[in-house]
Enzyme design. Structure first.
Site, PDB file in Angstrom:
ATOM      1  N   PHE A 194     -62.376-121.648 -72.732  1.00 13.99           N
ATOM      2  CA  PHE A 194     -61.693-120.762 -71.778  1.00 13.99           C
ATOM      3  C   PHE A 194     -60.537-120.003 -72.424  1.00 13.99           C
ATOM      4  O   PHE A 194     -60.383-118.806 -72.230  1.00 13.99           O
ATOM      5  CB  PHE A 194     -61.182-121.573 -70.590  1.00 13.99           C
ATOM      6  CG  PHE A 194     -62.277-122.059 -69.697  1.00 13.99           C
ATOM      7  CD1 PHE A 194     -62.919-121.177 -68.843  1.00 13.99           C
ATOM      8  CD2 PHE A 194     -62.683-123.385 -69.709  1.00 13.99           C
ATOM      9  CE1 PHE A 194     -63.945-121.613 -68.017  1.00 13.99           C
ATOM     10  CE2 PHE A 194     -63.707-123.824 -68.889  1.00 13.99           C
ATOM     11  CZ  PHE A 194     -64.339-122.935 -68.036  1.00 13.99           C
ATOM     12  N   GLU A 249     -65.982-136.755 -59.862  1.00 17.36           N
ATOM     13  CA  GLU A 249     -67.171-135.928 -59.663  1.00 17.36           C
ATOM     14  C   GLU A 249     -68.427-136.636 -60.176  1.00 17.36           C
ATOM     15  O   GLU A 249     -69.479-136.609 -59.533  1.00 17.36           O
ATOM     16  CB  GLU A 249     -66.972-134.560 -60.327  1.00 17.36           C
ATOM     17  CG  GLU A 249     -65.879-133.770 -59.590  1.00 17.36           C
ATOM     18  CD  GLU A 249     -65.591-132.390 -60.164  1.00 17.36           C
ATOM     19  OE1 GLU A 249     -65.207-131.516 -59.375  1.00 17.36           O
ATOM     20  OE2 GLU A 249     -65.734-132.187 -61.381  1.00 17.36           O
ATOM     21  N   ASP A 282     -55.768-126.963 -73.884  1.00 20.17           N
ATOM     22  CA  ASP A 282     -55.630-128.417 -73.976  1.00 20.17           C
ATOM     23  C   ASP A 282     -54.874-128.863 -75.226  1.00 20.17           C
ATOM     24  O   ASP A 282     -54.445-130.015 -75.321  1.00 20.17           O
ATOM     25  CB  ASP A 282     -57.012-129.095 -74.010  1.00 20.17           C
ATOM     26  CG  ASP A 282     -57.785-128.896 -72.717  1.00 20.17           C
ATOM     27  OD1 ASP A 282     -57.273-128.193 -71.826  1.00 20.17           O
ATOM     28  OD2 ASP A 282     -58.891-129.446 -72.601  1.00 20.17           O
ATOM     29  N   ALA A 315     -58.913-125.598 -66.982  1.00 19.09           N
ATOM     30  CA  ALA A 315     -59.384-124.266 -67.363  1.00 19.09           C
ATOM     31  C   ALA A 315     -58.399-123.147 -66.990  1.00 19.09           C
ATOM     32  O   ALA A 315     -58.132-122.269 -67.802  1.00 19.09           O
ATOM     33  CB  ALA A 315     -60.759-124.009 -66.759  1.00 19.09           C
TER      34      ALA A 315
END
Lengths: 436, 436
Positions: free
Chosen positions: A15, A172, A301, A317
């Site tokens: 990203f 998730e 990151d 992101a």
């Protein structure tokens, strides 16, 4: 007198790197993006590849295609071995030396096993397509094996799933696995009863989704429990073996172990020899450059930058994207660089999906959950994908899954025909050994 | 007095096996399908996976999903090691013995290297998803490497592609590679000029597409040549090394070698100890059973059955599908089996696609080529795919590709993170070695 053309190098096509490249579209410099892989990956949806809902090709796009419109930008497939910040050069793994005038390091992060690297083999994280396919194969293969066993006791550990780490990825994954394993009959597994699947989400801290407001973490926990997931809080993992996870109290027998417990920055940063935090991230200046080297920037990151409250910005992101855009704009035009530029993160909200029509979201202080949060999550994720093709494919797949409950990409790929590997056969044997 | 329930076993979940299972939907017997893999694969489109147009998940479907509506049919993931026709049992690789009353062997075929098994490593065939991904990775990686080299002489062998075998698979591969490699700039490879790609289609016999009428083979050859493919007829391959193909006269230097030159039937058939032809296919009776064992049937690529003209039926999906349906209907009801049943193949036509809006077709003697043949080819293939999901996905992908000229699935998957393999790294090194 014209000087030599300025050269901007971006390491990483995630990203951050892609956002930087896009912001440089009108630059007067030459730009090079270097990545170890040939594709940009939409990592937030990688768990859906691991749970057989999406194909890798749906959430990845070749870096060359993304930046193809700009003839100034060159793409190199290769690995950077070290940076020499004093000479403004970097060295590739094949020995090639590449000079730069400005360097943007968007090198991302990898899973952190906190000194227990040996756990990685039994508890893979999910950072690449390859990781996700490995998890998918293990998951499907364990269901196949369970289906073939008549003794429900023997099936038990094959149908046990342990996800370590209660952040968005862990939550998730747990939700998605509950939907796959708990719906075995829908997928043609006739011997597997929904109640046989045991899914554990293990978190060392006192709550899940700790980047979210506490009430949403609580809500997510309740949703997961309703789906049959056992959420264990304050439960650090003490050891992981091939088919066993050891907790402070007791252990869980299974080969389905997934690591989502923490990340550390790319080890390439260590070659800079500047100050790093505990996770290996480099402490950056307000303009995201590093102390003493104003032409080297770290974003995403890999960067440690604090927000207004003094907390480090999360590894998400949107942070990487905004930072890429900021740095790209800052260095686009030579000589026009602001001297006291300062990156400020605009938090547009956080959300995590838990399952079918279930999600939690916190949008600028507005907290909500359930179907609406899920619809919003889906909408935003489809729009955030790169390119019309991937958007259409993911959208069609989700609609199809919503109405049929089916997961379309339940492939165990035969790697036994592969030149250098026999994953499939070994996996088969491993599973049989464990259950011999 | 009720006897024990009759048990029909089908080996193989390809076109033949699935057609048999479908024809058995109202059977009074228990049915078991055994396959080494968990998915049915639409092999006619596998070359599009290898050339980055489709995702594996688009042309594969889990066998369990396909036959899920019928509770009588059980699926076993595993490999059959041998058949004991005298005892009416088969033995699995894990030692398990499975008895049957009727057995349908739809075990397919594999590539035939005519005694040169060592060629397989350098010239992979394309029978499985794994094969196709291997070809895809090599293809993309060689383009990446070529893009990084400034010396056009060094790029030469990286951009050379040799496809061995001029049947439909070879023709379709050659056309698809011409479109990928000849359109490098469209895909973001700026150094690769279209004229640099050299694609050879090598055929030992005097013509390509020899199952088609001669005029169509000639037409296909012209179309390929117009796309830049060099078609070499009457050119047997004498040896293959890591980076070289030796012909009767001369040799071609490249690591991009694809084998599409011939197939042989599954070696499981050898355990039957009955008469086989040169390709290992079993000579079957008119009702597709084998001599002396009226309860064992062989269908598809494994069976040798002649047509009206005395020629063996070709190894094509329609033959396997029709034979599966025939055998399924024949054995569906106990005691009702016709004693003198005879399989007759209905040839609905043959077609092969050569590239964008280019194909050849022979439909019941009506020969045509060009855009209409291609549109028909596309239409029939989309309809033949199993399930709404795959049909939609392939259709959307083709439309997208038609208008954009882009290939969406250009992924080199990082297998270096993989537990048991380092394909990616090795491939990288291999390519570098070859071009050191």
């Amino acid at each position: 007198m014209e000087s030599k053309k300025r050269h901007i190098v971006i390491i990483g096509g995630g990203f951050g790197g892609i956002a930087t490249a896009k912001a440089l579209k009108n630059t007067d410099a030459d730009v090079t993006i270097i990545d170890r892989l040939n594709h940009h990956l939409f990592q937030p949806l990688l768990y859906q590849v691991a749970t057989a809902e999406l194909s890798p090709g749906d959430i990845a796009a070749p870096i060359r295609s993304i930046i193809n419109k700009n003839p100034r930008i060159k793409v190199i497939l290769g690995e950077v071995e070290k940076i020499n910040p004093d000479k403004n050069t970097l060295q590739m793994r094949n020995g090639q030396i590449i000079p730069f005038d400005q360097l943007v390091m968007a090198t991302g992060a990898q899973y952190n096993y906190f000194g227990h690297e040996e756990w990685a083999e039994y508890a893979p994280g999910m950072k690449s397509v390859s990781d996700a396919l490995k998890v998918r194969e293990k998951l499907l293969m364990s269901m196949e094996q369970a289906e073939g066993l008549d003794d429900s006791n023997k099936r038990k550990s094959l149908l046990t799933y342990v996800i370590i780490g209660g952040g968005p990825t862990g939550v998730e994954m747990a939700g998605a696995i509950a939907e796959v394993a708990g719906n075995g009959t829908k997928h043609g597994y006739r011997n597997i009863k929904p109640e046989e699947a045991r899914i554990y989400l293990i978190e060392a801290g006192p709550r899940i989704l700790n980047a979210f407001p506490e009430s949403l973490g609580e809500k997510a926990k309740k949703m997961l429990e309703k789906m049959g997931v056992k959420v264990l809080l304050n439960t650090p993992v003490t050891n992981i073996e091939k088919n066993k996870v050891y907790l402070k109290v007791g252990s869980i027998e299974t080969i389905n172990i997934i690591w989502a417990a923490g990340i550390k920055a790319s080890s390439l940063l260590d070659t800079l020899k500047v100050e790093q935090d505990r996770s290996g991230r480099v402490i950056v200046e307000p303009d995201l450059s590093i102390p003493q080297y104003p032409d080297i920037f770290i974003i995403g990151d890999s960067a440690h930058r604090v927000d207004k409250k003094g907390m480090p910005l999360p590894a998400l992101a949107p942070v990487a994207t905004q930072q890429g855009k900021f740095v790209g704009n800052l260095i686009a035009k030579e000589g026009k660089r602001k001297t006291n530029a300062k990156f400020v993160y605009t938090d547009k909200g956080t959300m995590a999906t838990i399952g079918r029509a279930k999600a939690v979201a916190d949008i600028r202080g507005l907290k909500f959950s359930g179907f609406f949060a899920w619809a919003l999550w889906s909408f935003i994720h489809v729009l955030s994908l790169i390119g019309f093709r991937n958007r259409t494919r993911v959208f069609v797949e989700w609609i199809w899954n919503y109405f049929t409950y089916k997961r379309g990409v339940r492939l165990i790929t035969d790697r036994s025909g592969c030149m250098h590997c026999t994953t499939y056969e070994k996996l088969h044997k491993e599973l049989l050994e464990v259950h011999a």
